[in-house]
Structures are given as C-alpha cells and as structure tokens.
Write a protein that holds these residues in place. Structure first.
Motif, mmCIF file in Angstrom:
data_model
loop_
_atom_site.group_PDB
_atom_site.id
_atom_site.type_symbol
_atom_site.label_atom_id
_atom_site.label_comp_id
_atom_site.label_asym_id
_atom_site.label_seq_id
_atom_site.Cartn_x
_atom_site.Cartn_y
_atom_site.Cartn_z
ATOM 1 N N PRO A 290 -93.543 35.326 63.909
ATOM 2 C CA PRO A 290 -93.669 33.867 63.899
ATOM 3 C C PRO A 290 -94.658 33.613 62.564
ATOM 4 C CG PRO A 290 -94.443 34.314 65.823
ATOM 5 C CD PRO A 290 -93.918 35.570 65.391
ATOM 6 N N GLU A 291 -95.463 34.660 62.185
ATOM 7 C CA GLU A 291 -96.470 34.539 60.969
ATOM 8 C C GLU A 291 -95.581 34.559 59.695
ATOM 9 O OE1 GLU A 291 -96.150 38.693 62.355
ATOM 10 O OE2 GLU A 291 -96.496 37.024 63.615
ATOM 11 N N ASN A 292 -94.379 35.238 59.693
ATOM 12 C CA ASN A 292 -93.487 35.498 58.652
ATOM 13 C C ASN A 292 -92.874 34.109 58.323
ATOM 14 O OD1 ASN A 292 -92.121 36.379 56.365
ATOM 15 N ND2 ASN A 292 -90.940 37.765 57.841
ATOM 16 N N SER A 293 -93.204 33.229 57.477
ATOM 17 C CA SER A 293 -92.543 31.881 57.405
ATOM 18 C C SER A 293 -92.378 31.640 56.081
ATOM 19 C CB SER A 293 -93.391 30.671 57.829
ATOM 20 O OG SER A 293 -94.522 30.862 57.347
ATOM 21 N N ALA A 294 -91.527 30.481 55.686
ATOM 22 C CA ALA A 294 -91.338 29.938 54.295
ATOM 23 C C ALA A 294 -91.096 28.341 54.476
ATOM 24 C CB ALA A 294 -90.383 30.663 53.605
ATOM 25 N N TYR B 266 -100.190 25.789 54.191
ATOM 26 C CA TYR B 266 -99.866 25.026 55.238
ATOM 27 C C TYR B 266 -100.070 25.497 56.332
ATOM 28 C CZ TYR B 266 -95.751 27.930 54.586
ATOM 29 O OH TYR B 266 -94.788 29.122 54.410
ATOM 30 N N THR B 267 -100.153 24.843 57.226
ATOM 31 C CA THR B 267 -100.307 25.222 58.737
ATOM 32 C C THR B 267 -99.197 24.583 59.529
ATOM 33 O OG1 THR B 267 -102.733 24.903 58.505
ATOM 34 C CG2 THR B 267 -101.895 24.965 60.924
ATOM 35 N N TYR B 268 -98.781 25.607 60.715
ATOM 36 C CA TYR B 268 -97.634 25.042 61.440
ATOM 37 C C TYR B 268 -97.901 25.808 62.894
ATOM 38 C CZ TYR B 268 -95.987 29.844 60.422
ATOM 39 O OH TYR B 268 -95.713 31.167 60.298
ATOM 40 N N ALA B 269 -97.485 24.939 63.782
ATOM 41 C CA ALA B 269 -97.413 25.228 65.152
ATOM 42 C C ALA B 269 -96.186 25.561 65.801
ATOM 43 C CB ALA B 269 -98.053 24.092 65.996
ATOM 44 N N THR B 270 -96.174 26.684 66.540
ATOM 45 C CA THR B 270 -94.818 26.955 67.261
ATOM 46 C C THR B 270 -95.200 27.453 68.595
ATOM 47 O OG1 THR B 270 -95.377 29.633 67.084
ATOM 48 C CG2 THR B 270 -94.103 28.547 65.180
ATOM 49 N N ALA C 222 -91.814 18.079 45.580
ATOM 50 C CA ALA C 222 -91.035 18.285 46.924
ATOM 51 C C ALA C 222 -92.062 18.267 47.956
ATOM 52 C CB ALA C 222 -89.832 19.234 46.684
ATOM 53 N N PHE C 223 -93.196 18.843 47.787
ATOM 54 C CA PHE C 223 -94.055 19.217 48.886
ATOM 55 C C PHE C 223 -95.259 18.260 48.564
ATOM 56 C CE2 PHE C 223 -91.065 22.797 48.745
ATOM 57 C CZ PHE C 223 -90.728 22.827 50.029
ATOM 58 N N GLU C 224 -95.663 17.313 48.752
ATOM 59 C CA GLU C 224 -96.497 16.352 48.732
ATOM 60 C C GLU C 224 -97.572 16.822 49.757
ATOM 61 O OE1 GLU C 224 -96.228 12.312 47.643
ATOM 62 O OE2 GLU C 224 -94.311 12.687 46.826
ATOM 63 N N VAL C 225 -98.935 16.673 49.261
ATOM 64 C CA VAL C 225 -100.148 16.977 50.037
ATOM 65 C C VAL C 225 -100.118 16.095 51.320
ATOM 66 C CG1 VAL C 225 -102.524 17.089 50.418
ATOM 67 C CG2 VAL C 225 -101.647 18.049 48.211
ATOM 68 N N GLY C 226 -100.346 16.472 52.529
ATOM 69 C CA GLY C 226 -100.251 15.872 53.687
ATOM 70 C C GLY C 226 -98.891 15.277 54.204
ATOM 71 N N THR C 227 -97.668 15.644 53.613
ATOM 72 C CA THR C 227 -96.501 15.055 53.929
ATOM 73 C C THR C 227 -95.867 16.277 55.063
ATOM 74 O OG1 THR C 227 -96.148 14.114 51.783
ATOM 75 C CG2 THR C 227 -94.020 14.650 53.204
ATOM 76 N N VAL D 180 -93.535 18.755 56.721
ATOM 77 C CA VAL D 180 -92.653 19.466 56.174
ATOM 78 C C VAL D 180 -91.861 20.383 57.297
ATOM 79 C CG1 VAL D 180 -93.505 19.789 53.956
ATOM 80 C CG2 VAL D 180 -94.035 21.259 55.570
ATOM 81 N N THR D 181 -90.687 20.859 57.064
ATOM 82 C CA THR D 181 -89.877 21.928 57.996
ATOM 83 C C THR D 181 -90.496 23.251 57.674
ATOM 84 O OG1 THR D 181 -88.263 20.421 58.379
ATOM 85 C CG2 THR D 181 -87.810 22.638 58.789
ATOM 86 N N VAL D 182 -91.031 23.908 58.533
ATOM 87 C CA VAL D 182 -91.462 25.264 58.195
ATOM 88 C C VAL D 182 -90.305 26.351 58.923
ATOM 89 C CG1 VAL D 182 -92.872 27.246 58.519
ATOM 90 C CG2 VAL D 182 -93.720 24.894 57.975
ATOM 91 N N PHE D 183 -89.758 27.296 58.260
ATOM 92 C CA PHE D 183 -88.761 28.176 58.720
ATOM 93 C C PHE D 183 -89.442 29.545 58.998
ATOM 94 C CE2 PHE D 183 -86.506 25.225 55.833
ATOM 95 C CZ PHE D 183 -85.476 24.981 56.556
ATOM 96 N N PHE D 184 -89.574 30.182 59.926
ATOM 97 C CA PHE D 184 -90.070 31.094 60.221
ATOM 98 C C PHE D 184 -89.333 32.280 61.152
ATOM 99 C CE2 PHE D 184 -90.820 28.308 63.952
ATOM 100 C CZ PHE D 184 -90.837 29.108 65.087
ATOM 101 N N ASP D 185 -89.680 33.688 61.167
ATOM 102 C CA ASP D 185 -88.990 34.476 61.806
ATOM 103 C C ASP D 185 -89.369 34.396 63.723
ATOM 104 O OD1 ASP D 185 -88.058 37.052 62.912
ATOM 105 O OD2 ASP D 185 -88.596 38.209 61.359
#
Length: 112
Positions: free
Chosen positions: A58-62, A9-13, A42-47, A49-54
């Motif tokens: 910030p590169e440390n996420s789940a 996944y890709t996420y922006a902060t 629970a995690f369908e492609v393209g949906t 999602v909320t990403v939890f990160f430090d």
C-alpha cells in the motif's frame, strides 16, 4: 530541457496512513512545460484526490494511471525493435531457409 512536478500527499487505507510523492507509476519527466503545468493545475493544494495504490504494498501509490509523453517514446522504440526482429524472421520462414537448415529436406543442401 525536461520538467518535473513535485507533489506530496497523504492517504489512508485499511492498512494504515501513508505519505507519497509519485504522480504516475513510471514518473517520467515532461518534455514540455505546458504538460507539467497541466498536472499542477489538475492537482490543486488541499483538493481531495483519488490515490491508486498496490494492495500488496500500500505504500506504493500514484495519483494517476496515465503515462506522460516519455512512455509514448518507449512504446514507439519497442515497436521499432519488434519490427526489426520479426520482419527478417518472417522473410526467412517464407523462403523456406529454416526448413532446409533444420532437416526439413535432408537430401537437398541449403542454398543461401
């Protein structure tokens, strides 16, 4: 057998855009196929999602803060080990052996 789920996944902060593949912060394998399939569902492609990160890293996420079944086993083992050490210690204290050992009664020798 154990089961693993591969995700990307890709996420922006505010600190930048990151890519990651971690589902939980401890990433234990699943013992049952049904558990792994539940994560996939629970995690369908393209949906979105909320990403939890430090915030400090910030590169440390789940994707989830929930721990899979492997962590339950670790917690049970921790409890067993704690009991193995605390119960004998409690018995020693309740019978007064530490007091005799460390000078609580100087005239009376320890009797164990």
């Amino acid at each position: 057998p154990v089961y693993r789920v591969d995700v990307e996944y890709t996420y922006a902060t505010d600190f930048g855009t990151y890519s990651a593949s971690r589902i939980t912060f401890n990433d234990q394998p699943f013992r049952r196929r049904s558990e792994a399939e539940a994560v996939i569902d629970a995690f369908e492609v393209g949906t979105p999602v909320t990403v939890f990160f430090d915030l400090n890293q910030p590169e440390n996420s789940a994707l989830s803060l929930n721990a899979p079944g492997g962590t339950i086993a670790a917690l049970v083992m921790g409890l067993v080990i704690t009991l193995l050490f605390t119960v004998p210690y409690g018995v020693i204290i309740s019978q007064g052996h530490l007091k005799a050992l460390f000078g609580g009664e100087k005239d009376k020798p320890a009797d164990f």
